[in-house]
Design an enzyme around this catalytic site. Structure first.
Site, PDB file in Angstrom:
ATOM      1  N   GLY A 147       0.842  -1.195   0.000  1.00 40.09           N
ATOM      2  CA  GLY A 147       0.000   0.000   0.000  1.00 40.09           C
ATOM      3  C   GLY A 147       0.869   1.233   0.000  1.00 40.09           C
ATOM      4  O   GLY A 147       2.086   1.157   0.181  1.00 40.09           O
ATOM      5  N   SER A 157      -0.059  -1.297   7.464  1.00 40.45           N
ATOM      6  CA  SER A 157       0.510  -1.792   8.727  1.00 40.45           C
ATOM      7  C   SER A 157      -0.600  -2.169   9.706  1.00 40.45           C
ATOM      8  O   SER A 157      -0.492  -3.178  10.414  1.00 40.45           O
ATOM      9  CB  SER A 157       1.423  -0.742   9.352  1.00 40.45           C
ATOM     10  OG  SER A 157       2.580  -0.578   8.565  1.00 40.45           O
ATOM     11  N   ALA A 183      11.232  -5.069  13.083  1.00 38.25           N
ATOM     12  CA  ALA A 183      11.265  -3.676  12.624  1.00 38.25           C
ATOM     13  C   ALA A 183      12.546  -3.414  11.842  1.00 38.25           C
ATOM     14  O   ALA A 183      13.642  -3.672  12.328  1.00 38.25           O
ATOM     15  CB  ALA A 183      11.190  -2.731  13.825  1.00 38.25           C
ATOM     16  N   THR A 184      12.401  -2.885  10.630  1.00 39.87           N
ATOM     17  CA  THR A 184      13.565  -2.577   9.802  1.00 39.87           C
ATOM     18  C   THR A 184      13.953  -1.108   9.865  1.00 39.87           C
ATOM     19  O   THR A 184      14.972  -0.722   9.310  1.00 39.87           O
ATOM     20  CB  THR A 184      13.300  -2.946   8.330  1.00 39.87           C
ATOM     21  OG1 THR A 184      12.215  -2.156   7.842  1.00 39.87           O
ATOM     22  CG2 THR A 184      12.992  -4.428   8.187  1.00 39.87           C
ATOM     23  N   HIS A 209       3.886   3.171  16.560  1.00 45.89           N
ATOM     24  CA  HIS A 209       3.731   1.759  16.212  1.00 45.89           C
ATOM     25  C   HIS A 209       3.910   0.875  17.445  1.00 45.89           C
ATOM     26  O   HIS A 209       3.173  -0.094  17.630  1.00 45.89           O
ATOM     27  CB  HIS A 209       4.741   1.354  15.130  1.00 45.89           C
ATOM     28  CG  HIS A 209       4.287   1.631  13.738  1.00 45.89           C
ATOM     29  ND1 HIS A 209       3.428   0.811  13.067  1.00 45.89           N
ATOM     30  CD2 HIS A 209       4.586   2.637  12.874  1.00 45.89           C
ATOM     31  CE1 HIS A 209       3.207   1.278  11.861  1.00 45.89           C
ATOM     32  NE2 HIS A 209       3.903   2.398  11.718  1.00 45.89           N
ATOM     33  N   GLU A 256      14.604  -5.343  16.372  1.00 48.82           N
ATOM     34  CA  GLU A 256      15.030  -4.333  15.407  1.00 48.82           C
ATOM     35  C   GLU A 256      16.210  -4.881  14.610  1.00 48.82           C
ATOM     36  O   GLU A 256      17.245  -5.216  15.184  1.00 48.82           O
ATOM     37  CB  GLU A 256      15.397  -3.034  16.120  1.00 48.82           C
ATOM     38  CG  GLU A 256      14.215  -2.405  16.812  1.00 48.82           C
ATOM     39  CD  GLU A 256      14.569  -1.145  17.582  1.00 48.82           C
ATOM     40  OE1 GLU A 256      15.765  -0.807  17.689  1.00 48.82           O
ATOM     41  OE2 GLU A 256      13.637  -0.510  18.091  1.00 48.82           O
ATOM     42  N   ASP A 277       8.012  -5.276   9.186  1.00 47.46           N
ATOM     43  CA  ASP A 277       7.552  -3.945   8.781  1.00 47.46           C
ATOM     44  C   ASP A 277       8.746  -2.994   8.778  1.00 47.46           C
ATOM     45  O   ASP A 277       9.235  -2.642   9.826  1.00 47.46           O
ATOM     46  CB  ASP A 277       6.469  -3.467   9.734  1.00 47.46           C
ATOM     47  CG  ASP A 277       5.621  -2.336   9.190  1.00 47.46           C
ATOM     48  OD1 ASP A 277       5.907  -1.853   8.076  1.00 47.46           O
ATOM     49  OD2 ASP A 277       4.664  -1.935   9.875  1.00 47.46           O
TER      50      ASP A 277
END
Length: 191
Positions: free
Chosen positions: A11, A18, A37-38, A53, A65, A87
């Site tokens: 999207g 998300s 998490a990136t 988030h 992370e 994400d």
């Protein structure tokens, strides 16, 4: 056939991707949910997004992370997780580009990711931006990013079981169910 789901949620910015991915993960598991998490927050605004988030997920989520080697994290985490939510792939591509990874290196990283997703013993939901709908960026790095994001999304979409696109907060499943050109244009012969 396995019942482990592999889902790509695409999207645009603020499209609800998300939120949908989190809801899907919450539906799959009550506990042992891992959020991979990136994002590497580099400014105050991005730090606020990360905090938002985190607050939205709540205490039943563990956060890992990892900006680059997400395939290794999936390989390690799937043994103790009931679902993994990654994400997002778009920031991952950005991280790779900032490390001066070329197209071949990025596609090799995607192959490692796809391998990890396929090996996972729990469902994996991957979130990514669809960035190719806008204008052509004015600088070469932005064009390279847009092109790489599109190629990464295509490769991951081929590898997963389901693809969902969120537009204006409305999730629409596009895989399975994609159509072939012959289904639209008859037998595929020129008219």
């Amino acid at each position: 056939m396995t019942d482990i789901k592999r889902i790509l949620v695409l999207g645009g910015c603020r499209s609800g991707k998300s939120r949908f991915a989190k809801q899907a993960a919450d539906h799959m598991a009550r506990d042992k949910k891992i959020y991979l998490a990136t994002c590497v927050p580099t400014d105050r605004e991005m730090k606020k997004r990360v905090e938002h988030h985190q607050d939205d997920r709540g205490p039943d989520w563990a956060t890992i992370e990892e900006p680059i080697r997400i395939h290794e994290t999936i390989d390690r985490a799937c043994a103790q997780a009931k679902v993994i939510l990654v994400d997002c792939l778009t920031l991952w591509v950005s991280n790779l580009l900032f490390r001066e990874t070329d197209e071949a290196g990025i596609m090799a990283a995607v192959d490692l990711l796809v391998g990890a997703v396929n090996r996972s013993t729990c469902p994996v939901i991957l979130v990514s931006n669809e960035v190719g709908y806008g204008i052509v960026p004015e600088n070469s790095l932005a064009r390279q990013f847009r092109d790489m994001a599109g190629l990464v999304n295509q490769r991951v979409a081929r590898a997963v079981d389901e693809v969902v696109v969120s537009m204006a907060g409305i999730p629409v499943q596009i895989k399975p169910g994609q159509i072939q050109p012959g289904q639209i244009f008859g037998n595929g012969e020129p008219q």
